[in-house]
Motif scaffolding. Structure first.
Motif, mmCIF file in Angstrom:
data_model
loop_
_atom_site.group_PDB
_atom_site.id
_atom_site.type_symbol
_atom_site.label_atom_id
_atom_site.label_comp_id
_atom_site.label_asym_id
_atom_site.label_seq_id
_atom_site.Cartn_x
_atom_site.Cartn_y
_atom_site.Cartn_z
ATOM 1 N N SER A 43 -14.158 -1.940 0.239
ATOM 2 C CA SER A 43 -13.508 -1.916 0.569
ATOM 3 C C SER A 43 -13.496 -2.532 2.095
ATOM 4 O O SER A 43 -14.295 -2.425 2.308
ATOM 5 C CB SER A 43 -13.380 -0.234 1.025
ATOM 6 O OG SER A 43 -12.468 0.242 2.056
ATOM 7 N N ARG A 44 -12.071 -3.235 2.707
ATOM 8 C CA ARG A 44 -12.895 -3.820 4.280
ATOM 9 C C ARG A 44 -12.887 -2.717 4.548
ATOM 10 O O ARG A 44 -13.444 -3.008 6.119
ATOM 11 C CB ARG A 44 -11.337 -4.535 4.147
ATOM 12 C CG ARG A 44 -11.213 -6.099 3.200
ATOM 13 C CD ARG A 44 -9.856 -6.261 3.376
ATOM 14 N NE ARG A 44 -9.746 -7.346 2.090
ATOM 15 C CZ ARG A 44 -9.383 -8.087 2.469
ATOM 16 N NH1 ARG A 44 -7.085 -7.700 2.688
ATOM 17 N NH2 ARG A 44 -8.821 -8.948 1.388
ATOM 18 N N PHE A 45 -13.106 -1.334 4.863
ATOM 19 C CA PHE A 45 -13.529 -0.653 6.180
ATOM 20 C C PHE A 45 -15.010 -0.513 6.150
ATOM 21 O O PHE A 45 -15.213 -0.617 6.885
ATOM 22 C CB PHE A 45 -13.133 0.699 5.471
ATOM 23 C CG PHE A 45 -12.888 1.739 6.370
ATOM 24 C CD1 PHE A 45 -12.673 2.110 7.552
ATOM 25 C CD2 PHE A 45 -14.115 2.993 5.844
ATOM 26 C CE1 PHE A 45 -12.737 2.801 8.875
ATOM 27 C CE2 PHE A 45 -14.676 3.699 7.100
ATOM 28 C CZ PHE A 45 -13.757 4.424 7.491
ATOM 29 N N GLN A 94 -5.442 2.703 13.041
ATOM 30 C CA GLN A 94 -5.231 3.621 11.398
ATOM 31 C C GLN A 94 -3.993 1.747 10.729
ATOM 32 O O GLN A 94 -4.144 1.463 9.820
ATOM 33 C CB GLN A 94 -4.900 4.264 10.717
ATOM 34 C CG GLN A 94 -5.164 5.170 10.303
ATOM 35 C CD GLN A 94 -6.965 4.860 9.866
ATOM 36 O OE1 GLN A 94 -6.973 4.773 8.640
ATOM 37 N NE2 GLN A 94 -8.153 5.503 10.161
ATOM 38 N N GLY A 95 -2.638 1.698 11.398
ATOM 39 C CA GLY A 95 -1.253 0.897 11.082
ATOM 40 C C GLY A 95 -2.158 -0.324 11.589
ATOM 41 O O GLY A 95 -1.980 -1.163 10.753
ATOM 42 N N LEU A 135 -5.540 -1.811 11.919
ATOM 43 C CA LEU A 135 -6.703 -2.219 10.896
ATOM 44 C C LEU A 135 -5.752 -2.213 9.294
ATOM 45 O O LEU A 135 -6.081 -3.318 8.537
ATOM 46 C CB LEU A 135 -7.406 -0.988 11.237
ATOM 47 C CG LEU A 135 -9.054 -0.284 12.171
ATOM 48 C CD1 LEU A 135 -9.413 0.534 11.624
ATOM 49 C CD2 LEU A 135 -8.849 -2.042 12.315
ATOM 50 N N ARG A 136 -4.873 -1.352 9.190
ATOM 51 C CA ARG A 136 -4.753 -1.707 7.568
ATOM 52 C C ARG A 136 -3.914 -3.624 7.329
ATOM 53 O O ARG A 136 -4.331 -4.015 6.887
ATOM 54 C CB ARG A 136 -3.600 -0.815 7.516
ATOM 55 C CG ARG A 136 -3.973 0.824 6.746
ATOM 56 C CD ARG A 136 -3.063 1.053 5.865
ATOM 57 N NE ARG A 136 -3.811 2.741 5.714
ATOM 58 C CZ ARG A 136 -2.776 3.386 6.936
ATOM 59 N NH1 ARG A 136 -1.363 2.955 7.892
ATOM 60 N NH2 ARG A 136 -3.131 4.642 6.137
ATOM 61 N N ARG A 137 -3.124 -3.481 9.093
ATOM 62 C CA ARG A 137 -2.298 -4.843 8.840
ATOM 63 C C ARG A 137 -3.298 -6.016 8.983
ATOM 64 O O ARG A 137 -3.262 -6.897 8.444
ATOM 65 C CB ARG A 137 -0.830 -4.714 9.751
ATOM 66 C CG ARG A 137 0.156 -3.613 9.975
ATOM 67 C CD ARG A 137 1.039 -3.874 10.944
ATOM 68 N NE ARG A 137 0.177 -3.910 12.442
ATOM 69 C CZ ARG A 137 0.774 -3.244 13.063
ATOM 70 N NH1 ARG A 137 1.123 -1.643 12.189
ATOM 71 N NH2 ARG A 137 0.275 -2.494 14.169
ATOM 72 N N ALA A 187 -5.645 -6.246 6.075
ATOM 73 C CA ALA A 187 -4.641 -6.654 4.780
ATOM 74 C C ALA A 187 -4.816 -7.854 3.745
ATOM 75 O O ALA A 187 -5.049 -8.726 4.659
ATOM 76 C CB ALA A 187 -3.114 -6.213 4.699
#
Length: 292
Positions: free
Chosen positions: A125-127, A284-285, A287-289, A292
Motif C-alpha cells: 500500500s502506498r499509504f 483523501q482524493g 492522495l489517491r490521485r 496512483a
C-alpha cells in the motif's frame, strides 16, 4: 512470453525472503517501518533539526517566563506565574510547528525523484509513505513535548497528575495527527518546497497569536476572542493548561469560556478529533490521485 520483473524491495532495505514470507499486513508493517527508519537515519545524520526543535521552545519558555515574571499574581487566571501559564502554549505550539513541517521530507523526495522510485516499487500500500511521515513526526513531537514538560517542571511550572499527563499526550497526538495530514495534503497540492515554506510561514505565527497560547481569552478584543475560540490550537492549549492547574479533574470540567459557549474537556478533545478527521477526509482524493 516475456514478463517485466517487478522493482526490487531492496529500495526499502528489505530482503525478498522477508517480504515473501510475510502476509499483506506484515508486509505493510515492514515497509512502513523501513520508510520510518529511513527518516530517522536522515535525522541522525542531521541532528541539528531535532536540537533546534527542542532549544527554540525552551528559549521561549525561559525568556518569556522571565520577561513577565513580575506581573501581578492572578493576572493570568489561576496560574502561579506567567511561566506556568505559558507552558501549555509552548507545548502545543511546538507540536503544531513540527507537524506543520511534516510535509517537507516528502516534498524533497518529490523534487529529488526518490518518491517516484517508491511509487514504482511493489508496495503493498502506498499509504505506507504517508504513514511513515506521520509516525516520524509524532515521535519527534512526543520527544519535544517531554523536553518542555521536564523543563517547565524544573522552572517551577509543576506537573499534571499521571492521568493528566496521559490526557496531555492524547491531546498532542490528536493535534499532531490533524496538522500532519494537513501538511501532507499541502505537500501534494503545491508545486515545490518554496511554496510549501511560504504557506508554513504565512500561517504559523498568525495561528499562534490568534490562540490562547500567550494571553488569556479575556485579554483579547471581541473579534479576536471569537477567532481564538475557533482556533484548533486553543482547543489543545486550554485543556492542557487546565490539567496543569487542577490535579482533580473530570472530562466534564469546563476548560474554556468561549464567546459562543463553555467548552468542556471532552468537548475540546472531540473538536480536535473532528478537526483531524475533517482534514484526513478532505485530502483523501488528493492522495489517491497523487499516489496512483
Amino acid at each position: 512470453m516475456t514478463t517485466t520483473p517487478s522493482p526490487s524491495p531492496d529500495i526499502l532495505g528489505l530482503s525478498p525472503e522477508v517480504t515473501n514470507q510475510a502476509g499483506p499486513v506484515g508486509e505493510f508493517i515492514q515497509e512502513t517501518l523501513a520508510l520510518t527508519r529511513r527518516l530517522f537515519i536522515q535525522l541522525q545524520r542531521r541532528p541539528s533539526t531535532l536540537i533546534a526543535g527542542i532549544i527554540q521552545p525552551l528559549m521561549w519558555l525561559i525568556l518569556f517566563g522571565a520577561l513577565f515574571k513580575n506581573v501581578p499574581q492572578g493576572l493570568f487566571g489561576a496560574s502561579r506565574d506567567y511561566g506556568q501559564f505559558l507552558c501549555a502554549g509552548v507545548i502545543v505550539f511546538t507540536a503544531f510547528s513540527g507537524a506543520l513541517n511534516a510535509g517537507l521530507p516528502v516534498m524533497f523526495d518529490r523534487e529529488f525523484g526518490f518518491l517516484n522510485r517508491l511509487l514504482v516499487a511493489p508496495l503493498v500500500s502506498r499509504f505506507s509513505i504517508v504513514l511513515a511521515s506521520a509516525l516520524f513526526i509524532t515521535t519527534l513531537s512526543v520527544l519535544q513535548s517531554a523536553a518542555i514538560v521536564g523543563t517547565g517542571y524544573l522552572l517551577g511550572s509543576g506537573l499534571p497528575s499521571w492521568s493528566g499527563l496521559g490526557v496531555v499526550m492524547l491531546i498532542i497526538l490528536c493535534l499532531v495527527f490533524g496538522v500532519t495530514a494537513l501538511s501532507l495534503g499541502l505537500t501534494f497540492a503545491l508545486p515545490g518546497h518554496i511554496e510549501l515554506l511560504a504557506v508554513i510561514f504565512v500561517i504559523n505565527l498568525p495561528l499562534l497569536f490568534a490562540s490562547t497560547a500567550l494571553v488569556p481569552l479575556e485579554f483579547m478584543p471581541g473579534w479576536l476572542q471569537v477567532v481564538a475560540s475557533l482556533n484548533p490550537l486553543s482547543f489543545a492549549i486550554e485543556p492542557i493548561r487546565y490539567l496543569y492547574l487542577h490535579p482533580a479533574w473530570t472530562f466534564g470540567d469546563v476548560v474554556m469560556a468561549a464567546p459562543w459557549g463553555n467548552v468542556s474537556l471532552w468537548q475540546s478533545m472531540a473538536l480536535l478529533l473532528g478537526f483531524a478527521g475533517l482534514v484526513v477526509v478532505s485530502i483523501q482524493g488528493l492522495l489517491r490521485r497523487t499516489l496512483a
